[in-house]
Design a protein around this motif. Structure first.
Motif, PDB file in Angstrom:
ATOM      1  N   ARG A 166       0.831  -1.212   0.000  1.00  0.00           N
ATOM      2  CA  ARG A 166       0.000   0.000   0.000  1.00  0.00           C
ATOM      3  C   ARG A 166       0.860   1.254   0.000  1.00  0.00           C
ATOM      4  NH1 ARG A 166      -3.455  -2.644   4.627  1.00  0.00           N
ATOM      5  NH2 ARG A 166      -4.797  -3.970   3.357  1.00  0.00           N
ATOM      6  N   GLN A 167       1.956   1.201   0.750  1.00  0.00           N
ATOM      7  CA  GLN A 167       2.824   2.379   0.824  1.00  0.00           C
ATOM      8  C   GLN A 167       3.470   2.684  -0.536  1.00  0.00           C
ATOM      9  OE1 GLN A 167       3.328   4.092   3.988  1.00  0.00           O
ATOM     10  NE2 GLN A 167       4.023   5.612   2.529  1.00  0.00           N
ATOM     11  N   MET A 192      -1.475  12.508   4.327  1.00  0.00           N
ATOM     12  CA  MET A 192      -1.068  12.281   5.724  1.00  0.00           C
ATOM     13  C   MET A 192      -1.328  10.838   6.148  1.00  0.00           C
ATOM     14  SD  MET A 192      -2.129  15.864   7.531  1.00  0.00           S
ATOM     15  CE  MET A 192      -1.481  15.451   9.158  1.00  0.00           C
ATOM     16  N   LEU A 193      -2.358  10.217   5.580  1.00  0.00           N
ATOM     17  CA  LEU A 193      -2.590   8.800   5.906  1.00  0.00           C
ATOM     18  C   LEU A 193      -1.467   7.925   5.361  1.00  0.00           C
ATOM     19  CD1 LEU A 193      -6.438   8.240   5.437  1.00  0.00           C
ATOM     20  CD2 LEU A 193      -5.141   8.368   7.562  1.00  0.00           C
ATOM     21  N   TYR A 194      -0.722   8.451   4.386  1.00  0.00           N
ATOM     22  CA  TYR A 194       0.454   7.735   3.882  1.00  0.00           C
ATOM     23  C   TYR A 194       1.687   8.044   4.716  1.00  0.00           C
ATOM     24  CZ  TYR A 194      -1.736   5.929  -0.347  1.00  0.00           C
ATOM     25  OH  TYR A 194      -2.526   5.235  -1.218  1.00  0.00           O
ATOM     26  N   GLY A 195       1.520   8.851   5.760  1.00  0.00           N
ATOM     27  CA  GLY A 195       2.638   9.141   6.637  1.00  0.00           C
ATOM     28  C   GLY A 195       3.345  10.451   6.349  1.00  0.00           C
ATOM     29  N   LEU A 196       2.873  11.219   5.349  1.00  0.00           N
ATOM     30  CA  LEU A 196       3.489  12.524   5.094  1.00  0.00           C
ATOM     31  C   LEU A 196       3.093  13.490   6.210  1.00  0.00           C
ATOM     32  CD1 LEU A 196       2.734  13.100   1.290  1.00  0.00           C
ATOM     33  CD2 LEU A 196       4.711  11.994   2.308  1.00  0.00           C
ATOM     34  N   ASP A 251      -5.221  15.337   3.649  1.00  0.00           N
ATOM     35  CA  ASP A 251      -5.553  14.235   4.558  1.00  0.00           C
ATOM     36  C   ASP A 251      -5.087  12.904   3.995  1.00  0.00           C
ATOM     37  OD1 ASP A 251      -6.669  15.822   6.431  1.00  0.00           O
ATOM     38  OD2 ASP A 251      -8.758  15.373   5.948  1.00  0.00           O
ATOM     39  N   HIS A 252      -5.310  12.745   2.697  1.00  0.00           N
ATOM     40  CA  HIS A 252      -4.937  11.488   2.065  1.00  0.00           C
ATOM     41  C   HIS A 252      -3.420  11.280   2.151  1.00  0.00           C
ATOM     42  CE1 HIS A 252      -6.128   8.080  -0.274  1.00  0.00           C
ATOM     43  NE2 HIS A 252      -5.269   8.336  -1.221  1.00  0.00           N
TER      44      HIS A 252
END
Lengths: 333, 251
Positions: free
Chosen positions: A81-82, A108-112, A105-106
């Motif tokens: 996914r990452q 940030m859900l990936y860790g940004l 938001d999207h």
């Protein structure tokens, strides 16, 4: 980038009272190299989206294995996914939310971090011609803008592999052509590998290095669009003969390079593999023997011809009537 | 740590979406106020028959639990819309924890419930309710737990049915007996024996009684123990169900 072996997905659907098991994807093997743009072509219900959902970890394969971006989809789904971006048919942006907020938001859900996601999002807005739409809601956007916003969502964390599910369905021709340009740039400017599904022949033709054709859950062909067309049917050459008495001579001349020659009124038609190379000789030949032509036409085969030859049905028929397969609700949505 | 961060991102997005539609916020606040102002006076003359001293000390705990249950039951409807727009799928394709996707949404529902509960309790005190501060805190906590459980169940149901048309009757079917057998508006003790026996099997009845006990300051009762047990159990069960659905959701 992608290696899949024996992917199977079965669903149970109800047919009347009976529960019937349907193999939506029935043993798919596929390989995609880094930097390739692959078009996954097939009629609705062929198993395109189901395959894509397995490759993107959204659906666990009933059987078979797949490695995507170097990770196993079943056991290392988080890493998969990452590494990938996925743009689904439905998009993924709420109609009433501001575009920029959703993208951040999207990301940030990936860790940004918020700052990273904002910077990446705004840069993508520039690249995909969405300047000034950061504060807009999708409700206030055109179909093409909305679809480009969906693609921004899929790219915000800078993946090297991008899955696009029916990227241009429902767009008008102009918006489609425009989106094709942007998709083409994904590779040329970002070096990304692109895997896209489509049931539009022109789209597979225009965008992909390689076309994979899927029908009833199985891959029936995989090659460049050119090779597929050449291998399957060749070009149709259509000669309109000016003098009707010379029709048989013209047919004989065409027969030296073509198969399946037929005469129809003033016309002589035949199938020629790689007509571009053979037709100049044919013309010289006709000229030498004094056969005058009213017109000549070379018709390139379409991927629809390819599909017809491979499956015995045209792509449109296959969509109109899934004859021996029950309709899968939700399986290809 | 990442779990908290991911939950917060989802929570913040949900709150932002809610605030963009202030009508819902307003309705959410009005609901308890209307019950208290329009239904409270009806109860006043009947109080002696129930054997309670103060109508508001009786009514406010019931309304709290009702708010927690029914407000949260409808939380799932928003999720169906999000699913249809591909939002759920887009979130599921990120590496974020599936539980965080659910917990972020629950946090919004619980936060909203908390604000409503504060208004309700504040208004209750203003209208003459008497309750110990510690009891109110425990009562509100129980309410939040029940609200979280119902919201999780509602979200799970939403992603399972994926259709408002299927979900609405299911919720109505669940809500009617819950409302009638929990003694929210009228105490079950005034009913006939058989009805009381039936209501013994209704977990929410124990929770309503438990919250009432905290408001009257009776902390050692068996109702409070049973109510708390039920609230915790329901919350755990619903959270597990919701996470399973977010993990598996396939269409």
């Amino acid at each position: 980038m992608i290696q899949a072996r024996g992917l199977v997905q079965t669903f149970t659907t109800k047919q009347g009272r009976k529960k019937v098991e349907v193999r939506a994807v029935d043993g798919v093997d596929l390989d995609v190299a880094e930097g390739e743009v692959v078009g996954f072509l097939g009629p609705n219900g062929a198993g395109k989206t189901t395959t894509l959902r397995m490759l993107t970890t959204l659906l666990r394969p009933t059987a078979g294995t797949a490695r995507v971006a170097g990770y196993d989809v079943a056991t290392q789904s988080k890493q998969v996914r990452q590494s990938i971006g996925y743009v689904s048919q439905a998009g993924g942006v709420s109609s009433y939310a501001r575009a920029g907020d959703e993208v951040v938001d999207h990301g940030m859900l990936y860790g940004l971090s918020q700052a990273q996601a904002t910077a990446s999002g705004q840069q993508l807005f520039e690249q995909l011609d969405l300047r000034g739409l950061w504060q807009r809601t999708p409700k206030q956007m055109s179909g093409g803008q909305k679809r480009r916003l969906d693609i921004v969502m899929g790219l915000v964390h800078d993946p090297t592999l991008i899955f696009l599910d029916e990227p241009t369905t429902g767009l008008d021709p102009q918006a489609r052509a425009n989106l094709w340009e942007h998709i083409g740039r994904l590779r040329s400017e970002r070096g990304a590998t692109v895997f896209l599904t489509t049931h539009y022949l022109e789209e597979a033709d225009a965008l992909s290095d390689r076309v994979m054709i899927i029908d009833q859950g199985r891959i029936v062909a995989s090659d460049t669009s050119e090779n597929l067309k050449a291998a399957v049917s060749g070009d149709q050459v259509d000669l309109e003969v000016a003098d009707p008495t010379r029709l048989t001579d013209a047919a004989a001349a065409l027969e030296t390079i073509a198969d399946l020659v037929e005469v129809d009124g003033q016309h002589v038609r035949g199938r020629v593999s790689r007509a571009g190379r053979a037709v100049p000789d044919l013309l010289r030949d006709l000229d030498r023997t004094g056969i005058e032509l009213a017109s000549i036409e070379v018709i390139r085969p379409t991927l629809d011809d390819v599909f017809l030859t491979l499956t015995g049905r045209s792509l449109r028929d296959a969509e109109a009537g899934p004859t021996d397969q029950p309709v899968l609700e939700g399986a290809d949505q | 740590m990442t779990f908290v961060r991911e939950s917060f991102i989802v929570f913040r997005r949900q709150v932002r979406m809610n605030l963009r539609n202030p009508a819902w916020v307003l309705i959410g606040v009005m609901q308890p106020v209307l019950y208290l102002v329009l239904f409270g006076p009806l109860l006043k003359p009947l109080v002696d028959d129930f054997g309670v001293e103060n109508p508001y000390t009786f009514l406010v705990p019931g309304l709290l639990v009702q708010l927690g249950m029914f407000g949260a039951f409808f939380a799932g409807f928003g999720l169906i819309g999000e699913w249809r727009e591909g939002v759920v799928e887009a979130e599921r394709v990120t590496p974020a924890s599936r539980t965080a996707l659910l917990v972020g949404r629950l946090s919004r529902d619980v936060a909203q419930l908390f604000v409503q509960a504060l208004i309700l309790v504040g208004l209750g005190f203003a209208m003459g309710m008497r309750a110990p501060a510690g009891g109110v805190v425990i009562g509100v906590l129980l309410t939040l737990l029940v609200g979280g459980a119902c919201a999780a169940a509602s979200n799970a149901l939403a992603l399972t049915t994926k259709s408002e048309d299927v979900m609405a009757p299911v919720i109505n079917m669940v809500m009617m007996p819950v409302l009638l057998l929990s003694g929210i508006l009228l105490p079950m003790t005034i009913g006939p024996d058989w009805l009381q026996r039936v209501s013994d099997f209704m977990p929410f009845r124990w929770i309503v009684d438990a919250v009432r006990d905290t408001f009257t300051g009776d902390f050692g009762t068996s109702q409070l123990m049973w109510g708390t047990t039920w609230a915790v159990a329901l919350f755990g069960l619903a959270l597990w169900w919701g996470t399973a659905v977010f993990r598996k959701e396939n269409a």
